[in-house]
Design an enzyme around this catalytic site. Structure first.
Site, PDB file in Angstrom:
ATOM      1  N   ARG A 114     -76.498   4.569 -64.883  1.00  0.00           N
ATOM      2  CA  ARG A 114     -75.917   5.611 -64.004  1.00  0.00           C
ATOM      3  C   ARG A 114     -76.950   6.599 -63.479  1.00  0.00           C
ATOM      4  NH1 ARG A 114     -71.887   4.931 -67.811  1.00  0.00           N
ATOM      5  NH2 ARG A 114     -70.192   3.690 -66.937  1.00  0.00           N
ATOM      6  N   LYS A 136     -82.946   7.888 -48.589  1.00  0.00           N
ATOM      7  CA  LYS A 136     -82.210   6.619 -48.437  1.00  0.00           C
ATOM      8  C   LYS A 136     -82.822   5.567 -49.351  1.00  0.00           C
ATOM      9  CE  LYS A 136     -80.688   6.922 -43.610  1.00  0.00           C
ATOM     10  NZ  LYS A 136     -80.847   6.330 -42.275  1.00  0.00           N
ATOM     11  N   GLU A 178     -94.113   4.823 -36.060  1.00  0.00           N
ATOM     12  CA  GLU A 178     -93.152   5.874 -36.452  1.00  0.00           C
ATOM     13  C   GLU A 178     -93.743   7.269 -36.186  1.00  0.00           C
ATOM     14  OE1 GLU A 178     -90.143   5.073 -37.212  1.00  0.00           O
ATOM     15  OE2 GLU A 178     -90.259   3.010 -37.994  1.00  0.00           O
ATOM     16  N   LYS A 216     -90.089  14.695 -40.265  1.00  0.00           N
ATOM     17  CA  LYS A 216     -89.002  13.920 -40.869  1.00  0.00           C
ATOM     18  C   LYS A 216     -88.190  14.790 -41.831  1.00  0.00           C
ATOM     19  CE  LYS A 216     -87.009   9.959 -42.714  1.00  0.00           C
ATOM     20  NZ  LYS A 216     -87.004   8.604 -43.157  1.00  0.00           N
ATOM     21  N   GLU A 226     -76.853  11.852 -41.787  1.00  0.00           N
ATOM     22  CA  GLU A 226     -76.941  11.237 -40.466  1.00  0.00           C
ATOM     23  C   GLU A 226     -75.648  11.334 -39.649  1.00  0.00           C
ATOM     24  OE1 GLU A 226     -79.310   7.666 -40.700  1.00  0.00           O
ATOM     25  OE2 GLU A 226     -78.711   7.055 -38.692  1.00  0.00           O
ATOM     26  N   ARG A 230     -80.076  13.757 -37.312  1.00  0.00           N
ATOM     27  CA  ARG A 230     -80.888  12.718 -37.964  1.00  0.00           C
ATOM     28  C   ARG A 230     -80.920  11.442 -37.125  1.00  0.00           C
ATOM     29  NH1 ARG A 230     -81.364  11.156 -44.435  1.00  0.00           N
ATOM     30  NH2 ARG A 230     -82.920   9.530 -44.134  1.00  0.00           N
ATOM     31  N   ASN A 234     -83.665   7.571 -34.801  1.00  0.00           N
ATOM     32  CA  ASN A 234     -83.409   6.185 -34.370  1.00  0.00           C
ATOM     33  C   ASN A 234     -83.923   5.897 -32.965  1.00  0.00           C
ATOM     34  OD1 ASN A 234     -82.095   5.489 -36.743  1.00  0.00           O
ATOM     35  ND2 ASN A 234     -80.171   6.384 -36.011  1.00  0.00           N
ATOM     36  N   HIS A 237     -85.043   2.465 -31.944  1.00  0.00           N
ATOM     37  CA  HIS A 237     -84.589   1.545 -32.989  1.00  0.00           C
ATOM     38  C   HIS A 237     -83.374   0.703 -32.590  1.00  0.00           C
ATOM     39  CE1 HIS A 237     -87.485   3.652 -35.409  1.00  0.00           C
ATOM     40  NE2 HIS A 237     -87.174   2.970 -36.493  1.00  0.00           N
ATOM     41  N   HIS A 241     -84.604  -2.725 -33.350  1.00  0.00           N
ATOM     42  CA  HIS A 241     -84.039  -3.530 -34.444  1.00  0.00           C
ATOM     43  C   HIS A 241     -83.599  -4.900 -33.944  1.00  0.00           C
ATOM     44  CE1 HIS A 241     -83.097  -0.078 -37.436  1.00  0.00           C
ATOM     45  NE2 HIS A 241     -84.165  -0.746 -37.810  1.00  0.00           N
ATOM     46  N   HIS A 257     -91.946  -4.317 -38.398  1.00  0.00           N
ATOM     47  CA  HIS A 257     -90.956  -3.335 -37.949  1.00  0.00           C
ATOM     48  C   HIS A 257     -91.502  -2.431 -36.831  1.00  0.00           C
ATOM     49  CE1 HIS A 257     -87.714  -0.416 -38.176  1.00  0.00           C
ATOM     50  NE2 HIS A 257     -88.606   0.542 -38.345  1.00  0.00           N
TER      51      HIS A 257
HETATM   52  N1  LIG Z   1     -85.535   4.556 -46.726  1.00  0.00           N
HETATM   53  C1  LIG Z   1     -85.850   4.782 -45.464  1.00  0.00           C
HETATM   54  O1  LIG Z   1     -85.555   5.830 -44.893  1.00  0.00           O
HETATM   55  C2  LIG Z   1     -86.631   3.746 -44.722  1.00  0.00           C
HETATM   56  C3  LIG Z   1     -87.209   4.056 -43.492  1.00  0.00           C
HETATM   57  C4  LIG Z   1     -87.976   3.086 -42.849  1.00  0.00           C
HETATM   58  C5  LIG Z   1     -88.135   1.838 -43.435  1.00  0.00           C
HETATM   59  N2  LIG Z   1     -87.543   1.557 -44.627  1.00  0.00           N
HETATM   60  C6  LIG Z   1     -87.710   0.252 -45.275  1.00  0.00           C
HETATM   61  O2  LIG Z   1     -89.093   0.058 -45.550  1.00  0.00           O
HETATM   62  C7  LIG Z   1     -89.353  -1.337 -45.613  1.00  0.00           C
HETATM   63  C8  LIG Z   1     -90.652  -1.616 -44.893  1.00  0.00           C
HETATM   64  O3  LIG Z   1     -91.689  -0.912 -45.534  1.00  0.00           O
HETATM   65  P1  LIG Z   1     -93.220  -1.315 -45.364  1.00  0.00           P
HETATM   66  O4  LIG Z   1     -93.528  -1.511 -43.946  1.00  0.00           O
HETATM   67  O5  LIG Z   1     -93.991  -0.341 -46.150  1.00  0.00           O
HETATM   68  O6  LIG Z   1     -93.267  -2.797 -45.985  1.00  0.00           O
HETATM   69  P2  LIG Z   1     -93.637  -3.404 -47.416  1.00  0.00           P
HETATM   70  O7  LIG Z   1     -93.187  -2.539 -48.520  1.00  0.00           O
HETATM   71  O8  LIG Z   1     -93.150  -4.803 -47.389  1.00  0.00           O
HETATM   72  O9  LIG Z   1     -95.239  -3.409 -47.397  1.00  0.00           O
HETATM   73  C9  LIG Z   1     -95.912  -4.177 -46.443  1.00  0.00           C
HETATM   74  C10 LIG Z   1     -96.956  -5.096 -47.092  1.00  0.00           C
HETATM   75  O10 LIG Z   1     -98.098  -4.319 -47.438  1.00  0.00           O
HETATM   76  C11 LIG Z   1     -98.446  -4.552 -48.795  1.00  0.00           C
HETATM   77  N3  LIG Z   1     -99.071  -3.321 -49.265  1.00  0.00           N
HETATM   78  C12 LIG Z   1     -98.451  -2.137 -49.523  1.00  0.00           C
HETATM   79  N4  LIG Z   1     -99.353  -1.186 -49.756  1.00  0.00           N
HETATM   80  C13 LIG Z   1    -100.571  -1.755 -49.676  1.00  0.00           C
HETATM   81  C14 LIG Z   1    -101.897  -1.264 -49.779  1.00  0.00           C
HETATM   82  N5  LIG Z   1    -102.150   0.033 -49.987  1.00  0.00           N
HETATM   83  N6  LIG Z   1    -102.919  -2.136 -49.619  1.00  0.00           N
HETATM   84  C15 LIG Z   1    -102.677  -3.449 -49.363  1.00  0.00           C
HETATM   85  N7  LIG Z   1    -101.444  -3.964 -49.199  1.00  0.00           N
HETATM   86  C16 LIG Z   1    -100.402  -3.116 -49.353  1.00  0.00           C
HETATM   87  C17 LIG Z   1     -97.154  -4.941 -49.473  1.00  0.00           C
HETATM   88  O11 LIG Z   1     -97.394  -5.684 -50.642  1.00  0.00           O
HETATM   89  C18 LIG Z   1     -96.500  -5.761 -48.375  1.00  0.00           C
HETATM   90  O12 LIG Z   1     -97.014  -7.078 -48.396  1.00  0.00           O
HETATM   91  C19 LIG Z   1     -88.158  -2.041 -45.022  1.00  0.00           C
HETATM   92  O13 LIG Z   1     -87.427  -2.653 -46.055  1.00  0.00           O
HETATM   93  C20 LIG Z   1     -87.330  -0.913 -44.405  1.00  0.00           C
HETATM   94  O14 LIG Z   1     -85.949  -1.164 -44.440  1.00  0.00           O
HETATM   95  C21 LIG Z   1     -86.803   2.489 -45.272  1.00  0.00           C
HETATM   96 ZN   LIG Z   2     -88.365   2.623 -38.193  1.00  0.00          ZN
END
Ligand SMILES: NC(=O)c1ccc[n+]([C@@H]2O[C@H](COP(=O)([O-])OP(=O)(O)OC[C@H]3O[C@@H](n4cnc5c(N)ncnc54)[C@H](O)[C@@H]3O)[C@@H](O)[C@H]2O)c1
Ligand SMILES: [Zn+2]
Length: 354
Positions: A114, A136, A178, A216, A226, A230, A234, A237, A241, A257
């Site tokens: 929990r 999120k 971003e 942000k 949102e 907020r 987007n 996006h 997306h 992305h």
């Molecule tokens: N919570 C939110 O508000 C929010 C906002 C935007 C995106 N997201 C989510 O974030 C995710 C995408 O995140 P991301 O782009 O960071 O992708 P990711 O976490 O998949 O990382 C991208 C790649 O980089 C590698 N990596 C990470 N740090 C590294 C480093 N310092 N050196 C070498 N390699 C490294 C990882 O292993 C992976 O292969 C999606 O799932 C998306 O839905 C969430």
């Molecule tokens: Zn984004």
């Protein structure tokens, strides 16, 4: 080191991780009876060595990298390792990685027994300026992104730009999209600053990460769930997306992305000029600078139907209407703007004909 206070926690930003003076203190002050670090195989290799000297005893939970692992099966493995490692409600989970680790680790922590405390140490630019901030958490289900999740804040976020030195350049540019968005939706001066940055050559990340995080944070604090402003986050996006999903379905090397969002921002900047008063000169400025960093993604006229279908499914829509966040001017964004289908197709054609 910079400290940004958020409602219930703080975000500290430094260049080197060793400058994060509070890391050991904050973990110590929680009196945790066990500490777990969630990493993927990349962040275990490149990032974990930077933080271990600040940690006393801890266990590493290692998962495979990538969005395809942001699933309930991986969560089961994480919950199981927490249980086997003797985690109680007084344990701490440190999420060391990109947005996948942050979203899924936050979700696992928020639901294990929990809810246990978690800390985010984002290691991609995208996670530093976007995913780690805003509360999120979540996972994908049946290929639908972030279908299940909850809002839950971490105890602290430690951002250090040192992690960017091992990040592949396409991942760096993805996060940079971003930051471009942050300038466009809320700060013209920041947009002008961001325009000067060549991500691959840039070294002074700490300062601009701070500005993006502030933007942000400000938006999220004034509308955590949102229901209003907020939604401006987007921008780019709705179309972006859909392009991201299309690319996942058809390309061997799908767009990241941020790369998809860059194309989405061009389409939505065009819509902004068409229906929301964005001056034509600003549209030209935006298109020119985005194309400098993000080469045009090849889309055929025929793919509009598929894209339109995907946009209709967007979870941000209100009933049947596709909703957009569109710029009034650079630094000022509106939201809940419906656009007629014909105009949307024109925006698509504009991008295809660039
Ligand atoms: N919570 C939110 O508000 C929010 C906002 C935007 C995106 N997201 C989510 O974030 C995710 C995408 O995140 P991301 O782009 O960071 O992708 P990711 O976490 O998949 O990382 C991208 C790649 O980089 C590698 N990596 C990470 N740090 C590294 C480093 N310092 N050196 C070498 N390699 C490294 C990882 O292993 C992976 O292969 C999606 O799932 C998306 O839905 C969430
Ligand atoms: Zn984004």
């Amino acid at each position: 080191m910079d400290l940004i206070p958020v409602k219930n926690y703080s975000i500290s930003i430094s260049k080197l991780f060793s400058e994060q003076d509070d890391f050991t203190r904050i973990i110590g002050s929680g009196n945790y009876n066990s500490v777990f670090v969630l990493a993927d195989t990349n962040t275990e290799k490149y990032c974990l060595p930077f933080i271990t000297s600040g940690l006393s005893s801890h266990r590493v939970i290692r998962i495979e990298p990538g969005e395809k692992n942001k699933t309930i099966n991986t969560c089961s493995a994480i919950w199981q390792q927490l249980a086997e490692g003797g985690a109680t409600r007084n344990s701490l989970l440190i999420n060391l990685g990109g947005g996948v680790i942050g979203d899924m680790g936050g979700f696992c922590a928020a639901t294990f027994k929990r809810g246990i405390d978690f800390i985010n140490i984002p290691t991609t630019l995208l996670a530093m300026v976007d995913a780690s901030v805003g509360g999120k958490t979540g996972i994908d289900v049946d290929g639908i992104k972030n279908l299940v999740g909850l809002f839950q804040d971490p105890k602290h976020i430690f951002i250090s730009s040192v992690f960017l030195s091992s990040l592949p350049s396409n991942q760096l540019r993805s996060g940079f999209a971003e930051m471009i968005k942050h300038g466009l939706i809320s700060d013209r001066n920041y947009w002008n600053e961001v325009k000067e940055i060549q991500p691959d050559m840039y070294r002074d990340w700490q300062h601009v990460i701070r500005r993006s995080v502030e933007i942000k944070k400000q938006v999220v604090e004034s509308d955590p769930y949102e229901s209003g402003i907020r939604k401006t986050l987007n921008f780019g996006h709705t179309v972006g997306h859909a392009i991201e999903t299309l690319s996942l379905m058809r390309d061997e090397q799908p767009l990241l992305h941020g790369e998809a969002i860059a194309a989405g921002m061009i389409c939505e900047a065009w819509l902004s000029a068409k229906v929301n008063g964005l001056p034509a000169s600003s549209l030209d400025d935006i298109v020119a600078h985005i194309l400098l960093l993000f080469p045009k993604y090849k889309l055929a006229g025929i793919e509009y139907a598929a894209l339109h279908k995907l946009m209709k499914m967007d979870k941000k829509n209100d009933g049947d209407k596709i909703q957009f966040s569109l710029l009034h001017e650079i630094g000022n964004c509106g939201f809940n703007i419906a656009v007629p289908d014909m105009v949307l197709q024109e925006a698509y054609n504009f991008y295809c004909n660039l």
